[in-house]
Design a protein around this motif. Structure first.
Motif, PDB file in Angstrom:
ATOM      1  N   ILE A 109       2.483   2.749 -10.803  1.00 22.84           N
ATOM      2  CA  ILE A 109       2.204   2.863  -9.326  1.00 22.84           C
ATOM      3  C   ILE A 109       2.382   1.763  -9.022  1.00 22.84           C
ATOM      4  O   ILE A 109       1.861   0.643  -9.381  1.00 22.84           O
ATOM      5  CB  ILE A 109       0.981   3.824  -8.912  1.00 22.84           C
ATOM      6  CG1 ILE A 109       0.969   4.192  -7.497  1.00 22.84           C
ATOM      7  CG2 ILE A 109      -0.149   3.102  -9.354  1.00 22.84           C
ATOM      8  CD1 ILE A 109      -0.200   5.071  -7.322  1.00 22.84           C
ATOM      9  N   THR A 110       2.862   1.583  -7.471  1.00 19.36           N
ATOM     10  CA  THR A 110       3.282   0.109  -7.025  1.00 19.36           C
ATOM     11  C   THR A 110       2.242   0.085  -5.844  1.00 19.36           C
ATOM     12  O   THR A 110       2.060   0.719  -4.992  1.00 19.36           O
ATOM     13  CB  THR A 110       4.644   0.115  -6.598  1.00 19.36           C
ATOM     14  OG1 THR A 110       5.659   0.359  -7.483  1.00 19.36           O
ATOM     15  CG2 THR A 110       4.938  -1.155  -5.921  1.00 19.36           C
ATOM     16  N   LYS A 111       1.679  -1.232  -5.787  1.00 20.90           N
ATOM     17  CA  LYS A 111       0.809  -1.562  -4.639  1.00 20.90           C
ATOM     18  C   LYS A 111       1.829  -1.900  -3.415  1.00 20.90           C
ATOM     19  O   LYS A 111       2.695  -2.569  -3.653  1.00 20.90           O
ATOM     20  CB  LYS A 111      -0.157  -2.935  -5.165  1.00 20.90           C
ATOM     21  CG  LYS A 111      -1.033  -2.638  -6.438  1.00 20.90           C
ATOM     22  CD  LYS A 111      -1.316  -4.171  -6.812  1.00 20.90           C
ATOM     23  CE  LYS A 111      -2.400  -3.883  -7.862  1.00 20.90           C
ATOM     24  NZ  LYS A 111      -3.033  -5.101  -8.320  1.00 20.90           N
ATOM     25  N   PHE A 113      -1.140   1.356  -2.615  1.00 21.06           N
ATOM     26  CA  PHE A 113      -0.739   2.596  -3.106  1.00 21.06           C
ATOM     27  C   PHE A 113      -2.085   3.369  -2.556  1.00 21.06           C
ATOM     28  O   PHE A 113      -3.087   2.898  -2.106  1.00 21.06           O
ATOM     29  CB  PHE A 113      -0.764   2.955  -4.457  1.00 21.06           C
ATOM     30  CG  PHE A 113      -2.047   2.469  -5.382  1.00 21.06           C
ATOM     31  CD1 PHE A 113      -3.062   3.247  -5.628  1.00 21.06           C
ATOM     32  CD2 PHE A 113      -1.987   1.052  -5.779  1.00 21.06           C
ATOM     33  CE1 PHE A 113      -4.230   2.860  -6.156  1.00 21.06           C
ATOM     34  CE2 PHE A 113      -3.143   0.718  -6.510  1.00 21.06           C
ATOM     35  CZ  PHE A 113      -4.110   1.529  -6.539  1.00 21.06           C
ATOM     36  N   SER A 114      -2.041   4.661  -2.458  1.00 17.96           N
ATOM     37  CA  SER A 114      -3.099   5.555  -1.804  1.00 17.96           C
ATOM     38  C   SER A 114      -3.887   5.749  -3.250  1.00 17.96           C
ATOM     39  O   SER A 114      -3.342   6.451  -4.127  1.00 17.96           O
ATOM     40  CB  SER A 114      -2.447   6.953  -1.167  1.00 17.96           C
ATOM     41  OG  SER A 114      -3.508   7.868  -1.229  1.00 17.96           O
ATOM     42  N   GLU A 117      -3.264   9.270  -4.211  1.00 21.01           N
ATOM     43  CA  GLU A 117      -1.981   9.442  -5.106  1.00 21.01           C
ATOM     44  C   GLU A 117      -2.560   9.122  -6.511  1.00 21.01           C
ATOM     45  O   GLU A 117      -1.856   9.752  -7.434  1.00 21.01           O
ATOM     46  CB  GLU A 117      -0.904   8.778  -4.691  1.00 21.01           C
ATOM     47  CG  GLU A 117       0.607   8.823  -5.345  1.00 21.01           C
ATOM     48  CD  GLU A 117       1.640   8.040  -4.925  1.00 21.01           C
ATOM     49  OE1 GLU A 117       2.531   7.836  -5.672  1.00 21.01           O
ATOM     50  OE2 GLU A 117       1.288   7.111  -3.748  1.00 21.01           O
TER      51      GLU A 117
END
Length: 243
Positions: A109-111, A113-114, A117
Motif C-alpha cells: 500500500i502506498t503512502k 493511504f486511508s 483501506e
C-alpha cells in the motif's frame, strides 16, 4: 476509528514497523479497534527481535526504514515466520512493489493511504487459507502439503496427483518442495538457483530454472497460462499455485 462492531472475534497480534511516530499512532489505533494486540517499533533489527519472540499474525512494514530497509526485514522474516506482511511505501514505483512481493510480502500500500483501506486489506489477508501456521508448525516442516489434487510429501520425498505418484527427478522435486514450503512467496530465479543447485552447476544460468519448471509443469499436467500448481509471477519468478 473502525467500527467496534466489526472487530475481529478472537484477539490477534500485530506488529507495526515504521519510523514515523504520527503514522504509527494512527495505525496502532485502528488495529486495536479491530481487536489486535499491537506492538510497534521504528527500525528493522528491533522488528526482527520482537518477531522472533512473539507469534504475530500481521506485520505492517515500512519499506523506507533507516539502516535496514523493509525489503531486507521482510526477507529475514520469511525465514522464520508465516505472518502476513503488508508493506508501506512512499513511492508508487512498480519495481519497488515487485521486489517487496518477491521476498514474501502479501500486500502493498502506498503512502498516503486511508487507515480504513489498510484494515480492509488486512481483513482480506486473514480470510485467506494458510498452508502453514500453528497447525502446520505443530505437524513440523515435513508434514504433507495439499494443493487441490496435488499432495507434496517432503518426508517421503514424493508428490502424488489424484492419489497417484508423480515421477519426478530429484531437481524437480526439490523445486516443488521449496515452492510448496512457502506457498505465498514469489521466488526469483536467483533465489531458486541458490536453494536448488550447487554453485558449480549454474552453467545454464537463470534459464536452467525455466527449463526445470517447464519439465515439472509437464509432469503435473499444468499449463503455464493457468498456473494451477506453479504460477509465473511476471517480472519476478515463480510461486506455488492454489491447485
Amino acid at each position: 476509528m473502525a467500527d467496534p462492531a466489526h472487530a475481529l472475534e478472537t484477539p490477534r497480534r500485530a506488529l507495526v514497523v515504521d519510523d514515523e511516530p504520527s503514522l504509527v499512532r494512527v495505525v496502532v489505533g485502528y488495529l486495536q479497534a479491530e481487536g489486535f494486540d499491537v506492538e510497534s517499533v521504528g527500525d528493522g533489527p528491533a522488528a526482527l527481535g520482537l518477531a522472533r519472540h512473539h507469534d504475530f499474525d500481521v506485520v505492517v512494514l515500512d519499506l523506507g526504514l533507516p539502516g535496514m530497509d523493509g525489503v531486507e526485514v521482510c526477507r529475514q522474516l520469511r525465514t522464520f515466520t508465516d505472518a502476513y506482511v503488508v508493506m508501506l511505501t512512499a513511492r508508487a514505483d512498480e519495481v519497488d512493489m515487485l521486489i517487496g512481493l518477491a521476498v514474501g510480502a502479501d500486500d502493498y500500500i502506498t503512502k498516503p493511504f486511508s487507515p480504513r483501506e489498510l484494515i480492509a486489506r488486512i481483513r482480506t489477508l486473514l480470510r485467506r487459507p494458510r498452508q502453514s501456521g500453528p497447525a502446520a508448525a505443530a505437524a513440523g516442516p515435513f508434514a504433507p502439503r495439499v494443493f487441490g489434487d496435488l499432495v507434496v510429501d517432503p518426508a517421503a520425498h514424493e508428490a502424488t496427483l489424484k492419489g497417484r505418484p508423480v515421477e519426478l527427478t530429484k531437481t524437480e522435486f526439490d523445486l516443488l518442495d521449496i515452492l510448496s514450503a512457502r506457498p505465498r512467496v514469489a521466488f526469483t530465479r536467483p533465489m531458486l538457483l541458490e536453494q536448488v543447485w550447487e554453485s558449480g552447476e549454474w552453467a545454464g544460468g537463470e534459464h536452467l530454472v525455466d527449463v526445470h519448471v517447464a519439465h515439472l509443469r509437464r509432469k503435473l499436467g499444468d499449463d503455464a497460462r493457468d498456473g494451477k500448481y506453479v504460477r509465473t509471477i511476471r517480472g519476478v519468478g515463480y510461486r506455488m499455485g492454489e491447485g
